[in-house]
Design a protein around this motif. Structure first.
Motif, short mmCIF file in Angstrom:
data_model
loop_
_atom_site.label_atom_id
_atom_site.label_comp_id
_atom_site.label_asym_id
_atom_site.label_seq_id
_atom_site.Cartn_x
_atom_site.Cartn_y
_atom_site.Cartn_z
N CYS A 73 57.52 64.35 49.63
CA CYS A 73 56.27 64.43 48.84
C CYS A 73 55.35 63.24 49.15
CB CYS A 73 56.58 64.48 47.35
SG CYS A 73 57.58 65.88 46.87
N GLY A 74 55.20 62.97 50.44
CA GLY A 74 54.31 61.88 50.83
C GLY A 74 54.77 60.52 50.40
N GLY A 75 56.07 60.35 50.18
CA GLY A 75 56.63 59.07 49.78
C GLY A 75 56.77 58.90 48.28
N GLU A 76 56.26 59.84 47.50
CA GLU A 76 56.39 59.75 46.05
C GLU A 76 57.83 59.97 45.59
OE1 GLU A 76 53.70 62.39 44.15
OE2 GLU A 76 51.91 61.47 45.02
N GLN A 77 58.58 60.74 46.36
CA GLN A 77 59.98 60.99 46.04
C GLN A 77 60.84 60.59 47.24
OE1 GLN A 77 60.48 65.07 44.73
NE2 GLN A 77 59.06 64.82 43.01
N ARG A 78 62.13 60.47 46.99
CA ARG A 78 63.06 60.05 48.04
C ARG A 78 64.33 60.90 47.94
NH1 ARG A 78 64.91 53.83 48.07
NH2 ARG A 78 65.85 54.53 46.12
N ILE A 79 64.75 61.43 49.07
CA ILE A 79 65.99 62.21 49.13
C ILE A 79 67.08 61.32 49.71
CG2 ILE A 79 67.17 64.20 50.15
CD1 ILE A 79 64.47 65.61 50.29
N ARG A 80 68.18 61.18 48.96
CA ARG A 80 69.34 60.43 49.45
C ARG A 80 70.47 61.43 49.68
NH1 ARG A 80 71.07 55.12 47.10
NH2 ARG A 80 71.26 54.70 49.32
N LEU A 81 70.93 61.51 50.91
CA LEU A 81 71.89 62.53 51.33
C LEU A 81 73.19 61.89 51.79
CD1 LEU A 81 72.45 65.58 52.17
CD2 LEU A 81 71.56 64.91 54.43
N ALA A 82 74.29 62.19 51.11
CA ALA A 82 75.61 61.77 51.56
C ALA A 82 76.16 62.86 52.48
CB ALA A 82 76.54 61.56 50.38
N VAL A 83 76.71 62.47 53.63
CA VAL A 83 77.14 63.45 54.64
C VAL A 83 78.63 63.30 54.93
CG1 VAL A 83 74.90 63.80 55.73
CG2 VAL A 83 76.30 61.85 56.43
N MET A 84 79.32 64.43 54.96
CA MET A 84 80.75 64.45 55.26
C MET A 84 81.03 65.58 56.25
SD MET A 84 84.08 64.88 52.74
CE MET A 84 84.18 63.15 52.28
N PRO A 85 81.07 65.27 57.56
CA PRO A 85 81.49 66.28 58.52
C PRO A 85 82.96 66.64 58.30
CG PRO A 85 81.33 64.14 59.57
CD PRO A 85 80.81 63.97 58.17
N PHE A 86 83.46 67.59 59.08
CA PHE A 86 84.84 68.04 58.88
C PHE A 86 85.81 66.87 59.05
CE2 PHE A 86 88.82 69.82 60.70
CZ PHE A 86 89.22 70.55 59.59
N VAL A 87 86.71 66.74 58.09
CA VAL A 87 87.72 65.69 58.12
C VAL A 87 89.08 66.36 58.28
CG1 VAL A 87 88.76 63.76 56.88
CG2 VAL A 87 86.31 64.25 56.60
N HIS A 88 89.70 66.14 59.43
CA HIS A 88 90.99 66.77 59.71
C HIS A 88 92.10 66.08 58.92
CE1 HIS A 88 94.43 68.34 61.94
NE2 HIS A 88 93.61 69.25 62.46
N PRO A 89 93.09 66.84 58.41
CA PRO A 89 94.20 66.20 57.68
C PRO A 89 94.91 65.12 58.48
CG PRO A 89 94.24 68.56 57.32
CD PRO A 89 93.17 68.31 58.35
N ASN A 90 94.92 65.23 59.81
CA ASN A 90 95.60 64.23 60.63
C ASN A 90 94.96 62.84 60.51
OD1 ASN A 90 97.36 66.12 61.50
ND2 ASN A 90 96.61 66.25 63.60
N ARG A 91 93.72 62.80 60.00
CA ARG A 91 93.07 61.50 59.81
C ARG A 91 93.87 60.63 58.86
NH1 ARG A 91 87.70 59.37 59.81
NH2 ARG A 91 87.43 57.75 58.23
N PHE A 92 94.59 61.25 57.93
CA PHE A 92 95.31 60.51 56.90
C PHE A 92 96.80 60.39 57.21
CE2 PHE A 92 91.93 63.06 54.71
CZ PHE A 92 91.01 62.04 54.69
N TRP A 93 97.18 60.81 58.40
CA TRP A 93 98.61 60.75 58.76
C TRP A 93 99.05 59.31 58.92
CZ3 TRP A 93 101.48 59.22 63.15
CH2 TRP A 93 102.81 59.66 63.17
N GLN A 94 100.19 58.99 58.35
CA GLN A 94 100.74 57.64 58.44
C GLN A 94 101.95 57.64 59.38
OE1 GLN A 94 99.32 55.05 56.90
NE2 GLN A 94 97.74 56.43 56.09
N HIS A 95 102.00 56.69 60.29
CA HIS A 95 103.10 56.64 61.25
C HIS A 95 104.44 56.40 60.56
CE1 HIS A 95 100.81 56.91 64.99
NE2 HIS A 95 99.89 56.16 64.40
#
Length: 416
Positions: A125-147
């Motif tokens: 809106c010409g700077g009168e408003q501001r959109i703040r967007l949190a982004v989460m692409p696909f997160v594979h379960p293996n990201r949290f795998w512990q050795h």
């Protein structure tokens, strides 16, 4: 008033039983661009699965970039990596076409910390408003795998970790939040418990045990979700959250589904207005079950469709497909088969075209060997990750290649 255009799950490159869908993709993408030009959003979000393969063909890359360039000419356009997309490709596309090149295209290749790309801010809106967007692409379960874990990631591990990640994003969204100016949004490629799949999604990534609870979604004005191909709202949350869905019926599990994009109008401190906009481009998918005479009577309604026909009341006939094609000459016949009666001794009790995906076949094999629960799911998840993993490194040379290289570098000369 700020406006968002939400689209998702294009799956460029998808075919239908070896039939190209390029004509359909071109038509529906042009329709989406037309809606963007007409509605004039302040922000456009694509919530993942831009491509159907992690290694898209060059023509699909060109199709994607032409369309995204047209959208970015209307408004800043954010594209999340889905489970079918390659983070490496997205990183490259962001490098050559992103904000650093003066373009309004933002490729979110991987989950990033809130203060390092996890939260994006756009004027509206010409700077009168501001959109703040949190982004989460696909997160594979293996990201949290512990050795240290024998069985890999458990369902509880995944749920707790995803809850923590989303809470971090929400905390970052609220830092410096101006209630009179800011509109908070969340975009994610995620499976939310209770969502209704279309059967065309990759089933290994829709395990209920690895689903995100609706209550764990960040409390925002609108959550733009991707991953599920059937357009639908998400229940169980006190704010609007919606799957935009795929723009085309991707396979016969989606036959009859209405496809759409979503337009969201928002004002700071007020409930948003969510307006699904139906898409009409692209050829439809249709089922038929009945006799040949019934098909003749209904033939005109299948003109211009992809048709899957099951014929009843006929003896086995090797020319059945030809007969059906003559009855519906203006349909694209994907399959024509006689109806089969169940037989207790039958070995094959499913349509060969419905052969399970490799991860599902592995899950069934493990169950037959007595492995189930978290151990089996961790194995299947790792296998699915390997199937789609991009190898960004040069493969190690074969032993014979190493010996040849050594011989070339240290040639033998006869002593004088």
């Amino acid at each position: 008033m700020s406006r968002l255009l939400h689209t998702s799950d294009w799956h460029l490159g998808r075919t239908l039983d070896r039939h190209s869908r390029e004509e359909d993709f071109d038509a529906v993408l042009a329709e989406i661009v037309g809606i963007a030009r007409e509605s004039q959003p302040d922000l456009i979000v694509h919530s993942g699965d831009l491509f159907d393969s992690s290694r898209p063909a060059s023509r699909d890359l060109m199709r994607a970039m032409r369309t995204l360039d047209e959208l970015a000419a209307v408004a800043p356009t954010v594209v999340l990596a889905g489970n079918h997309d390659s983070p490496a490709y997205f990183e490259f596309l962001g490098y050559v076409s992103g904000p650093s090149r003066g373009r309004g295209l933002f490729f979110v290749d991987q989950l990033r910390p809130p203060h390092d790309g996890g939260v994006l801010t756009f004027d509206a809106c010409g700077g009168e408003q501001r959109i703040r967007l949190a982004v989460m692409p696909f997160v594979h379960p293996n990201r949290f795998w512990q050795h240290s874990s024998v069985f890999g990631t458990t369902y509880a591990d995944y749920a707790e970790a995803m809850r923590g990640l989303q809470a971090e994003l929400m905390a970052a969204l609220r830092e410096g939040h101006d209630p009179g100016r800011d509109i908070l949004l969340f975009a994610a490629h995620v499976f939310v418990a209770g969502a209704r799949p279309s059967r065309s999604e990759r089933s290994v990534d829709l395990n209920e045990a690895y689903a995100t609870a609706p209550a764990d979604l960040p409390a925002v004005s609108y959550a733009a979700l991707g991953h599920i191909h059937a357009p639908q709202p998400v229940g169980g949350v006190p704010f609007p959250a919606r799957y935009a869905g795929s723009p085309l019926q991707l396979d016969f599990g989606e036959a009859g589904e209405s496809k759409s994009v979503v337009i969201v109008d928002a004002e700071p401190g007020r409930p948003v207005r969510v307006m699904p906009r139906r898409l009409s481009s692209g050829r439809q998918l249709a089922h038929f079950t009945g006799t040949l005479d019934e098909l003749r009577a209904m033939a005109p309604q299948f003109d211009g469709t992809f048709l899957k026909a099951v014929i009843t009341g006929e003896e086995p006939d090797p020319l059945l497909g030809r007969t059906v094609a003559e009855i519906v000459p203006h349909a694209i016949l994907v399959n024509a088969a006689p109806a089969r009666e169940a037989h207790p001794g039958a070995v094959l009790d499913a349509d060969p075209a419905d052969e399970p995906e490799l991860p599902d076949a592995l899950r069934a094999y493990l169950a037959g060997r007595g492995m189930s629960g978290s151990a089996a799911e961790a194995t299947v998840a790792a296998f699915a990750h390997l199937l789609t993993e991009i190898d960004d490194e040069t493969p190690p040379p074969a032993p014979a290649e190493e010996m040849l290289q050594a011989a070339l570098e240290h040639t033998w000369t006869e002593a004088s």
